[in-house]
Design a protein around this motif. Structure first.
Motif, PDB file in Angstrom:
ATOM      1  N   GLU A 277     -16.567   7.244  -6.012  1.00 39.65           N
ATOM      2  CA  GLU A 277     -17.276   6.659  -5.444  1.00 39.65           C
ATOM      3  C   GLU A 277     -17.502   7.623  -4.186  1.00 39.65           C
ATOM      4  OE1 GLU A 277     -18.706   2.692  -3.290  1.00 39.65           O
ATOM      5  OE2 GLU A 277     -17.024   2.632  -4.708  1.00 39.65           O
ATOM      6  N   PHE A 278     -16.574   8.068  -3.473  1.00 37.66           N
ATOM      7  CA  PHE A 278     -16.672   8.546  -2.409  1.00 37.66           C
ATOM      8  C   PHE A 278     -16.006  10.170  -2.640  1.00 37.66           C
ATOM      9  CE2 PHE A 278     -16.306   4.157  -0.953  1.00 37.66           C
ATOM     10  CZ  PHE A 278     -17.434   4.107  -0.012  1.00 37.66           C
ATOM     11  N   ASN A 279     -16.765  11.046  -2.907  1.00 38.00           N
ATOM     12  CA  ASN A 279     -16.571  12.419  -3.485  1.00 38.00           C
ATOM     13  C   ASN A 279     -16.285  13.268  -2.211  1.00 38.00           C
ATOM     14  OD1 ASN A 279     -16.171  14.414  -5.040  1.00 38.00           O
ATOM     15  ND2 ASN A 279     -18.215  14.676  -5.527  1.00 38.00           N
ATOM     16  N   LYS A 280     -15.193  13.872  -2.223  1.00 42.52           N
ATOM     17  CA  LYS A 280     -14.762  15.033  -1.245  1.00 42.52           C
ATOM     18  C   LYS A 280     -15.254  14.769   0.214  1.00 42.52           C
ATOM     19  CE  LYS A 280     -15.092  18.369  -4.472  1.00 42.52           C
ATOM     20  NZ  LYS A 280     -15.576  19.694  -5.213  1.00 42.52           N
ATOM     21  N   LEU A 281     -14.625  13.400   0.726  1.00 42.95           N
ATOM     22  CA  LEU A 281     -14.799  13.118   2.120  1.00 42.95           C
ATOM     23  C   LEU A 281     -13.566  13.830   2.935  1.00 42.95           C
ATOM     24  CD1 LEU A 281     -15.586   9.236   2.160  1.00 42.95           C
ATOM     25  CD2 LEU A 281     -17.338  11.256   2.056  1.00 42.95           C
ATOM     26  N   SER A 282     -13.801  14.218   3.979  1.00 42.62           N
ATOM     27  CA  SER A 282     -12.778  14.808   4.906  1.00 42.62           C
ATOM     28  C   SER A 282     -13.155  14.954   6.256  1.00 42.62           C
ATOM     29  CB  SER A 282     -12.402  16.199   4.431  1.00 42.62           C
ATOM     30  OG  SER A 282     -13.636  17.135   4.845  1.00 42.62           O
TER      31      SER A 282
ATOM     32  N   MET B  16       0.834  -1.235  -0.101  1.00 37.18           N
ATOM     33  CA  MET B  16       0.130   0.017   0.098  1.00 37.18           C
ATOM     34  C   MET B  16       0.939   1.274  -0.065  1.00 37.18           C
ATOM     35  SD  MET B  16      -2.734   1.314   2.777  1.00 37.18           S
ATOM     36  CE  MET B  16      -2.203   0.076   3.920  1.00 37.18           C
ATOM     37  N   SER B  17       0.612   2.226  -1.048  1.00 36.68           N
ATOM     38  CA  SER B  17       1.131   3.629  -0.972  1.00 36.68           C
ATOM     39  C   SER B  17       0.817   4.564   0.018  1.00 36.68           C
ATOM     40  CB  SER B  17       1.482   4.103  -2.368  1.00 36.68           C
ATOM     41  OG  SER B  17       1.946   5.195  -2.370  1.00 36.68           O
ATOM     42  N   LEU B  18       1.152   4.921   1.154  1.00 39.54           N
ATOM     43  CA  LEU B  18       0.580   5.732   2.077  1.00 39.54           C
ATOM     44  C   LEU B  18       0.957   7.092   1.521  1.00 39.54           C
ATOM     45  CD1 LEU B  18       1.706   4.536   5.378  1.00 39.54           C
ATOM     46  CD2 LEU B  18      -0.454   4.267   4.454  1.00 39.54           C
ATOM     47  N   LYS B  19      -0.187   7.976   1.631  1.00 39.13           N
ATOM     48  CA  LYS B  19      -0.107   9.431   1.203  1.00 39.13           C
ATOM     49  C   LYS B  19      -0.009  10.223   2.454  1.00 39.13           C
ATOM     50  CE  LYS B  19      -2.464   8.144  -2.993  1.00 39.13           C
ATOM     51  NZ  LYS B  19      -2.755   6.724  -2.539  1.00 39.13           N
TER      52      LYS B  19
ATOM     53  N   ASP C 294     -14.146  -0.789   2.181  1.00 47.08           N
ATOM     54  CA  ASP C 294     -13.894  -0.542   0.634  1.00 47.08           C
ATOM     55  C   ASP C 294     -12.431  -0.234   0.124  1.00 47.08           C
ATOM     56  OD1 ASP C 294     -13.968   0.878  -2.072  1.00 47.08           O
ATOM     57  OD2 ASP C 294     -16.070   0.938  -1.747  1.00 47.08           O
ATOM     58  N   PRO C 295     -11.793  -1.123  -0.769  1.00 41.73           N
ATOM     59  CA  PRO C 295     -10.521  -0.915  -1.039  1.00 41.73           C
ATOM     60  C   PRO C 295     -10.278   0.535  -1.420  1.00 41.73           C
ATOM     61  CG  PRO C 295     -11.470  -2.775  -2.120  1.00 41.73           C
ATOM     62  CD  PRO C 295     -12.778  -1.999  -1.629  1.00 41.73           C
ATOM     63  N   GLU C 296     -11.422   1.194  -1.725  1.00 43.56           N
ATOM     64  CA  GLU C 296     -11.041   2.754  -2.383  1.00 43.56           C
ATOM     65  C   GLU C 296     -10.392   3.638  -1.244  1.00 43.56           C
ATOM     66  OE1 GLU C 296     -12.100   4.765  -5.132  1.00 43.56           O
ATOM     67  OE2 GLU C 296     -11.549   2.770  -5.866  1.00 43.56           O
ATOM     68  N   PHE C 297     -10.527   3.120   0.104  1.00 41.65           N
ATOM     69  CA  PHE C 297      -9.957   3.808   1.231  1.00 41.65           C
ATOM     70  C   PHE C 297      -8.369   3.809   1.000  1.00 41.65           C
ATOM     71  CE2 PHE C 297     -14.134   3.304   2.536  1.00 41.65           C
ATOM     72  CZ  PHE C 297     -14.558   4.779   2.412  1.00 41.65           C
ATOM     73  N   LYS C 298      -7.727   3.060   0.163  1.00 39.35           N
ATOM     74  CA  LYS C 298      -6.525   3.291   0.096  1.00 39.35           C
ATOM     75  C   LYS C 298      -5.653   4.606  -0.639  1.00 39.35           C
ATOM     76  CE  LYS C 298      -6.279   1.085  -4.501  1.00 39.35           C
ATOM     77  NZ  LYS C 298      -6.110  -0.005  -5.127  1.00 39.35           N
TER      78      LYS C 298
ATOM     79  N   GLU D 142      -5.921   0.324   6.581  1.00 35.15           N
ATOM     80  CA  GLU D 142      -6.233  -1.020   6.538  1.00 35.15           C
ATOM     81  C   GLU D 142      -7.543  -1.381   7.014  1.00 35.15           C
ATOM     82  OE1 GLU D 142      -3.138  -3.683   7.628  1.00 35.15           O
ATOM     83  OE2 GLU D 142      -1.563  -2.766   6.463  1.00 35.15           O
ATOM     84  N   LYS D 143      -7.988  -0.882   8.032  1.00 35.93           N
ATOM     85  CA  LYS D 143      -9.328  -0.993   8.643  1.00 35.93           C
ATOM     86  C   LYS D 143     -10.411  -0.699   7.982  1.00 35.93           C
ATOM     87  CE  LYS D 143      -7.510  -1.399  13.386  1.00 35.93           C
ATOM     88  NZ  LYS D 143      -7.518  -0.820  14.667  1.00 35.93           N
TER      89      LYS D 143
END
Length: 93
Positions: free
Chosen positions: A58-63, A1-4, A31-35, A25-26
């Motif tokens: 799928e997950f637009n502008k979450l913060s 996984m590439s962390l940002k 959803d794998p998109e959370f990487k 990872e949790k």
């Protein structure tokens, strides 16, 4: 996984990377998109601030943001708030 992960006014340590990776990872179980979560960690005069952002199709502008004097607690709080934002987003889809 590439962390940002972006750190300001502090060093990005291996312990921070491991802690953030565990939380991501949790989320990836949901959803794998959370990487694609971007993590900003800021050292401030009064403690720390953590800013989580994600913008995918799928997950637009979450913060989510958190402030705390303890870095581990701050990261924990930010991911807790991020999960709540996700739950609301999923419930309204």
């Amino acid at each position: 996984m590439s962390l940002k992960i972006k750190c300001e006014h502090m060093e990005l340590t291996d312990s921070i990377k491991v802690l953030v990776a565990d939380y991501i990872e949790k989320l990836m179980v949901i959803d794998p998109e959370f990487k694609h979560v971007h993590v900003g960690i800021f050292k401030e005069d009064t403690g720390y601030a953590v800013d989580l952002k994600m913008d995918t199709e799928e997950f637009n502008k979450l913060s989510a943001k958190a402030h705390n004097v303890n870095l581990d607690e701050c990261i924990k709080e930010a991911f807790f708030h991020f999960e709540k934002v996700i739950e609301k987003k999923v419930a309204h889809q």
